[in-house]
Write a protein that holds these residues in place. Structure first.
Motif, PDB file in Angstrom:
ATOM      1  N   ILE A  29       0.846  -1.191   0.000  1.00 25.13           N
ATOM      2  CA  ILE A  29       0.000   0.000   0.000  1.00 25.13           C
ATOM      3  C   ILE A  29       0.877   1.234   0.000  1.00 25.13           C
ATOM      4  N   ASN A  30       0.582   2.139  -0.916  1.00 25.94           N
ATOM      5  CA  ASN A  30       1.329   3.389  -1.005  1.00 25.94           C
ATOM      6  C   ASN A  30       0.573   4.461  -0.230  1.00 25.94           C
ATOM      7  N   PRO A  31       1.088   4.928   0.903  1.00 28.43           N
ATOM      8  CA  PRO A  31       0.352   5.928   1.691  1.00 28.43           C
ATOM      9  C   PRO A  31       0.135   7.219   0.930  1.00 28.43           C
ATOM     10  N   ALA A  32       1.063   7.594   0.061  1.00 25.67           N
ATOM     11  CA  ALA A  32       0.893   8.845  -0.694  1.00 25.67           C
ATOM     12  C   ALA A  32      -0.301   8.751  -1.635  1.00 25.67           C
ATOM     13  N   GLN A  33      -0.443   7.605  -2.312  1.00 23.83           N
ATOM     14  CA  GLN A  33      -1.585   7.431  -3.208  1.00 23.83           C
ATOM     15  C   GLN A  33      -2.894   7.407  -2.432  1.00 23.83           C
ATOM     16  N   LEU A  34      -2.897   6.757  -1.278  1.00 22.74           N
ATOM     17  CA  LEU A  34      -4.111   6.713  -0.475  1.00 22.74           C
ATOM     18  C   LEU A  34      -4.513   8.103   0.006  1.00 22.74           C
ATOM     19  N   MET A  35      -3.538   8.890   0.461  1.00 20.62           N
ATOM     20  CA  MET A  35      -3.858  10.236   0.928  1.00 20.62           C
ATOM     21  C   MET A  35      -4.346  11.109  -0.217  1.00 20.62           C
ATOM     22  N   ALA A  36      -3.764  10.933  -1.399  1.00 22.42           N
ATOM     23  CA  ALA A  36      -4.228  11.705  -2.558  1.00 22.42           C
ATOM     24  C   ALA A  36      -5.657  11.337  -2.917  1.00 22.42           C
ATOM     25  N   ARG A  37      -5.981  10.046  -2.832  1.00 22.46           N
ATOM     26  CA  ARG A  37      -7.344   9.624  -3.139  1.00 22.46           C
ATOM     27  C   ARG A  37      -8.325  10.131  -2.100  1.00 22.46           C
ATOM     28  N   ILE A  38      -7.942  10.088  -0.836  1.00 25.89           N
ATOM     29  CA  ILE A  38      -8.823  10.591   0.220  1.00 25.89           C
ATOM     30  C   ILE A  38      -9.045  12.087   0.068  1.00 25.89           C
ATOM     31  N   GLU A  39      -7.986  12.823  -0.261  1.00 32.49           N
ATOM     32  CA  GLU A  39      -8.137  14.267  -0.460  1.00 32.49           C
ATOM     33  C   GLU A  39      -9.043  14.580  -1.646  1.00 32.49           C
ATOM     34  N   SER A  40      -8.990  13.745  -2.694  1.00 37.20           N
ATOM     35  CA  SER A  40      -9.882  13.979  -3.834  1.00 37.20           C
ATOM     36  C   SER A  40     -11.335  13.748  -3.445  1.00 37.20           C
ATOM     37  N   TYR A  41     -11.610  12.692  -2.644  1.00 35.16           N
ATOM     38  CA  TYR A  41     -12.971  12.460  -2.193  1.00 35.16           C
ATOM     39  C   TYR A  41     -13.438  13.570  -1.258  1.00 35.16           C
ATOM     40  N   GLU A  42     -12.565  14.036  -0.365  1.00 36.98           N
ATOM     41  CA  GLU A  42     -12.938  15.133   0.516  1.00 36.98           C
ATOM     42  C   GLU A  42     -13.202  16.415  -0.272  1.00 36.98           C
ATOM     43  N   GLY A  43     -12.444  16.616  -1.351  1.00 36.16           N
ATOM     44  CA  GLY A  43     -12.701  17.779  -2.201  1.00 36.16           C
ATOM     45  C   GLY A  43     -14.075  17.704  -2.850  1.00 36.16           C
ATOM     46  N   ARG A  44     -14.490  16.493  -3.236  1.00 33.37           N
ATOM     47  CA  ARG A  44     -15.829  16.345  -3.805  1.00 33.37           C
ATOM     48  C   ARG A  44     -16.902  16.621  -2.762  1.00 33.37           C
ATOM     49  N   GLU A  45     -16.662  16.192  -1.520  1.00 31.92           N
ATOM     50  CA  GLU A  45     -17.637  16.457  -0.477  1.00 31.92           C
ATOM     51  C   GLU A  45     -17.732  17.941  -0.183  1.00 31.92           C
TER      52      GLU A  45
ATOM     53  N   PRO B 271     -26.621   4.965  -7.484  1.00 37.33           N
ATOM     54  CA  PRO B 271     -25.576   3.928  -7.467  1.00 37.33           C
ATOM     55  C   PRO B 271     -24.164   4.493  -7.556  1.00 37.33           C
ATOM     56  N   GLN B 272     -23.958   5.511  -8.379  1.00 39.48           N
ATOM     57  CA  GLN B 272     -22.606   6.063  -8.519  1.00 39.48           C
ATOM     58  C   GLN B 272     -22.158   6.752  -7.238  1.00 39.48           C
ATOM     59  N   GLU B 273     -23.049   7.477  -6.577  1.00 36.98           N
ATOM     60  CA  GLU B 273     -22.680   8.115  -5.312  1.00 36.98           C
ATOM     61  C   GLU B 273     -22.411   7.082  -4.230  1.00 36.98           C
ATOM     62  N   ALA B 274     -23.192   5.997  -4.197  1.00 32.24           N
ATOM     63  CA  ALA B 274     -22.941   4.940  -3.217  1.00 32.24           C
ATOM     64  C   ALA B 274     -21.605   4.249  -3.477  1.00 32.24           C
ATOM     65  N   GLU B 275     -21.266   4.046  -4.741  1.00 37.05           N
ATOM     66  CA  GLU B 275     -19.974   3.439  -5.078  1.00 37.05           C
ATOM     67  C   GLU B 275     -18.816   4.349  -4.692  1.00 37.05           C
ATOM     68  N   GLU B 276     -18.944   5.639  -4.934  1.00 31.13           N
ATOM     69  CA  GLU B 276     -17.887   6.572  -4.546  1.00 31.13           C
ATOM     70  C   GLU B 276     -17.726   6.627  -3.024  1.00 31.13           C
ATOM     71  N   GLU B 277     -18.830   6.555  -2.303  1.00 30.36           N
ATOM     72  CA  GLU B 277     -18.739   6.553  -0.843  1.00 30.36           C
ATOM     73  C   GLU B 277     -18.060   5.290  -0.329  1.00 30.36           C
ATOM     74  N   ASN B 278     -18.358   4.139  -0.941  1.00 30.14           N
ATOM     75  CA  ASN B 278     -17.698   2.897  -0.544  1.00 30.14           C
ATOM     76  C   ASN B 278     -16.204   2.944  -0.831  1.00 30.14           C
ATOM     77  N   ARG B 279     -15.836   3.503  -1.981  1.00 33.51           N
ATOM     78  CA  ARG B 279     -14.410   3.643  -2.289  1.00 33.51           C
ATOM     79  C   ARG B 279     -13.711   4.549  -1.298  1.00 33.51           C
ATOM     80  N   PHE B 280     -14.383   5.610  -0.893  1.00 35.01           N
ATOM     81  CA  PHE B 280     -13.796   6.522   0.095  1.00 35.01           C
ATOM     82  C   PHE B 280     -13.580   5.824   1.429  1.00 35.01           C
ATOM     83  N   LEU B 281     -14.564   5.031   1.864  1.00 29.20           N
ATOM     84  CA  LEU B 281     -14.419   4.308   3.129  1.00 29.20           C
ATOM     85  C   LEU B 281     -13.306   3.275   3.055  1.00 29.20           C
TER      86      LEU B 281
END
Length: 234
Positions: A28-44, A177-187
């Motif tokens: 697991i690459n922590p940098a990639q995970l943090m970038a993905r989490i920041e992108s989801y938080e930006g959408r929220e 469905p797309q919003e539920a999938e994005e939320e699952n990916r974020f979790l």
């Protein structure tokens, strides 16, 4: 005595089986995970997803398109002022198109309030508006005399019915469905980042690294000469 090799083989096989899971965790690459989490938080932070925004635009298009057709119908019948007075002030359920326009306004207000302002994540609001629209249009087509008034007697009810069901399909099969999938990916990404933080507690600071002091050039030769000088002469 013969059990010892078997136990050793079982322990070795279990350790081999556990290696892929450990390898997956360490990969697991922590940098990639943090970038993905920041992108989801930006959408929220934006407050509304792209697919939900598209749905709200389509609801607005529904209202504007029905309004445009109604205005064209008013002009075809002999002018906006006279026809508007006849359809609004002298409203007749069997011959007026004003109620179809009000039905589009009703759908717009309910859906924008539910899915844009309140950000509802359930289908009950769209189900309510579609059921009301379908029942009203079916009753109007059966009871009224719209078919005897030309092409608009067919166009307005059919287009209003189709747009209402397209909105239902788009929300039920695309938005939710797309919003539920994005939320699952974020979790999942957030959980993986927490596990990675436990496995990799942090980068060592500069103070935790040290190096021995550099030796002076030629110190080994000086020590050897000193030892030779201290030897007694025979």
């Amino acid at each position: 005595m013969n059990r010892m090799p078997g136990d050793a083989e079982n322990a070795h096989s279990s350790s081999v089986e556990s290696c892929p899971s450990l390898r997956d965790v360490h990969s697991i690459n922590p940098a990639q995970l943090m970038a993905r989490i920041e992108s989801y938080e930006g959408r929220e932070k934006k407050g509304i997803s792209d697919v939900r925004r598209t749905f709200c635009l389509f609801v607005t298009f529904d209202l504007l398109f029905i309004t445009l057709l109604w205005i064209i119908e008013l002009n075809v019948k002999g002018g906006i002022e006279t026809t508007l007075e006849k359809e609004v002030l002298q409203y007749d359920y069997s011959s007026s198109y004003f109620d179809i326009f009000l039905l589009a306004v009703f759908r717009f207000k309910v859906l924008i309030l539910a899915y844009a302002m309140c950000r509802l994540r359930h289908w009950w609001a769209i189900a309510f508006t579609t059921a009301v629209t379908s029942a009203f249009l079916l009753a109007k087509v059966i009871i009224s005399k719209l078919f005897s008034q030309g092409a608009f007697g067919y166009v307005l009810p059919i287009i209003s019915f189709i747009l209402a069901w397209i909105e239902t399909w788009f929300l039920d099969f695309k938005v939710l469905p797309q919003e539920a999938e994005e939320e699952n990916r974020f979790l999942i990404a957030q959980d993986a980042s927490e596990r990675a933080a436990l496995l990799h507690p942090g980068v060592l600071s500069d103070g935790q690294f040290y190096s021995p002091p550099e030796s002076v050039a030629g110190s080994d030769e000086d020590s050897e000469e000193k030892q030779d000088s201290e030897k007694p002469v025979v």
